[in-house]
Enzyme design. Structure first.
Site, PDB file in Angstrom:
ATOM      1  N   HIS A 363       0.873  -1.181   0.116  1.00  0.00           N
ATOM      2  CA  HIS A 363      -0.052  -0.098   0.079  1.00  0.00           C
ATOM      3  C   HIS A 363       0.899   1.267  -0.094  1.00  0.00           C
ATOM      4  O   HIS A 363       0.221   2.218  -0.259  1.00  0.00           O
ATOM      5  CB  HIS A 363      -0.856   0.199   1.301  1.00  0.00           C
ATOM      6  N   ASP A 367      -1.998   2.446  -4.494  1.00  0.00           N
ATOM      7  CA  ASP A 367      -3.465   2.586  -3.693  1.00  0.00           C
ATOM      8  C   ASP A 367      -4.483   1.584  -3.895  1.00  0.00           C
ATOM      9  O   ASP A 367      -4.708   0.789  -4.838  1.00  0.00           O
ATOM     10  CB  ASP A 367      -4.134   3.836  -4.308  1.00  0.00           C
TER      11      ASP A 367
END
Length: 392
Positions: A363, A367
């Protein structure tokens, strides 16, 4: 001729001597495998470089340095056959001992004549001596020693006395380290979806026989997913990227790692430039890796340089799981078992062959929107694979 532990990479300094494929004192031929060694990255065989008789210098399970001498091949010699026992049961004179056995026997204070040999012709090997007389010894009559009955189990004895403790192999250590690092050093998340494999299965059934005859390999599920992932990576390049310090490295090539279960652990050989390969090329590459793993011929270079990985837990029956990243890669796709399930199509409940898909991603650079979009794109390609198949 000395048998030395070969160098298998700049960062590898020692190896585990996993198994001797030939016995001490046994004749070997040039290019014949004599032993297996394991490092933290790979298992490989060492072949004899000449004809001769093998003398084992290091036992199985020993940790040895790169370049260490683990055996000697006496060129031109012939393995001595041990004489058969006399009919009366009294053993004849023991066969000749190798230098390694003779030296070890002196160090341990063991009389080789009291140890039953497991080598060729009854020869006493280094392993026989290392077992320290665990094997039944021979009396003068040739009858094996009587083994006393085991004592009754004491249910009150500590649990520690009823366990087996073995050291982790280098490969298992490395796997543990990498899995822990993936958890600790990445912001790993997983998103899930499911795909209808009906059309893929129809295409496979329609073209399977012709594909096998034309290309010499079977048409499996994996080539469809490799193709689908490559196309999805082109649309979502962040999933094909990696973090290097404070930089994001975008790869403009597609080296796809394929997780393959081996006897000693999971390995992930890399299909290089998968975007340039046909379905047959991908299937041939995977089949080649499987064969190399079975015969311990996989090279260290085969495991390096991947930009994205695919793991198929479905071959073991897994219905749903969370794949773990293979650093420095930022994404890994998890495939699972195909299961017929009721789904809604055009307002009707129908039974379709469905597969759960899982994408684990870092992450820090990917995204949620990109991760979900990537997985949806993979789903679309495998649900409508005709375009991929015609191009491949």
């Amino acid at each position: 001729m000395e048998i030395k532990v070969p160098s298998v990479g700049e960062s590898v300094y020692e190896a585990l001597l996993g198994k001797w494929l030939k016995k001490n004192g046994e004749a070997v031929r040039k290019d014949e495998p004599v032993c297996e060694i394991e490092t933290d990255k790979i298992t490989m065989e060492i072949n004899a470089e000449a004809d001769g008789v093998l003398t084992i210098m290091a036992p199985e399970g020993a940790t040895v340095k790169i370049g260490a001498i683990i055996g000697i091949i006496a060129e031109g010699r012939v393995a001595a056959e041990a004489p058969a026992p006399a009919e009366t049961g009294v053993p004849k004179e023991a066969p000749p001992l190798s230098p390694a056995v003779r030296k070890l026997a002196q160090e341990k204070g063991i009389s080789p004549e009291t140890v039953q040999g497991t080598g060729r012709g009854g020869r006493v090997t280094v392993d026989d001596l290392l077992k320290g007389g665990e094997q039944p010894q021979l009396f003068a009559s040739g009858a094996p020693a009587v083994t006393p009955a085991p004592p009754p189990i004491d249910l009150k004895e500590p649990a520690e006395e009823r366990v087996t403790r073995t050291p982790m192999t280098p490969i298992r250590k490395r796997i543990a380290e990498r899995l822990l690092a993936a958890r600790q050093q990445t912001a790993m998340l997983t998103t899930f979806n499911e795909a209808d494999l009906g059309r893929v299965m129809e295409l496979r059934k329609k073209h399977k026989e012709h594909f096998q005859k034309k290309h010499g390999v079977s048409l499996g599920f994996m080539s469809f997913f490799v193709k689908a992932c490559v196309e999805a990576l082109k649309e979502f390049p962040a999933v094909n990227a990696a973090i290097d310090g404070n930089d994001i490295v975008h790869h403009h090539y597609y080296h796809i790692g394929i997780a393959i279960g081996a006897e000693k652990g999971l390995v992930v050989p890399v299909i290089r430039d998968a975007d340039r390969l046909s379905f047959a090329g991908i299937e041939a590459a995977i089949a080649g890796f499987v064969e190399e793993i079975k015969t311990n011929r996989l090279e260290l270079s085969d495991l390096q340089g991947g930009t994205f990985s695919i793991s198929n837990g479905g071959v073991y029956g897994s219905l749903l799981s969370t794949p773990i990243l293979n650093p420095p890669q930022s994404g890994v796709l998890g495939m699972h078992a195909v299961q017929e399930r009721p789904v809604v199509r055009d307002g009707q409940i129908v039974i379709r062959p469905m597969m759960y898909l899982a994408l684990s991603y870092d992450h820090r650079i990917i995204d949620g929107r990109e991760a979900v979009g990537f997985l949806k794109k993979v789903k679309e390609y495998v649900e409508e694979p005709e375009e991929l198949f015609l191009e491949g």
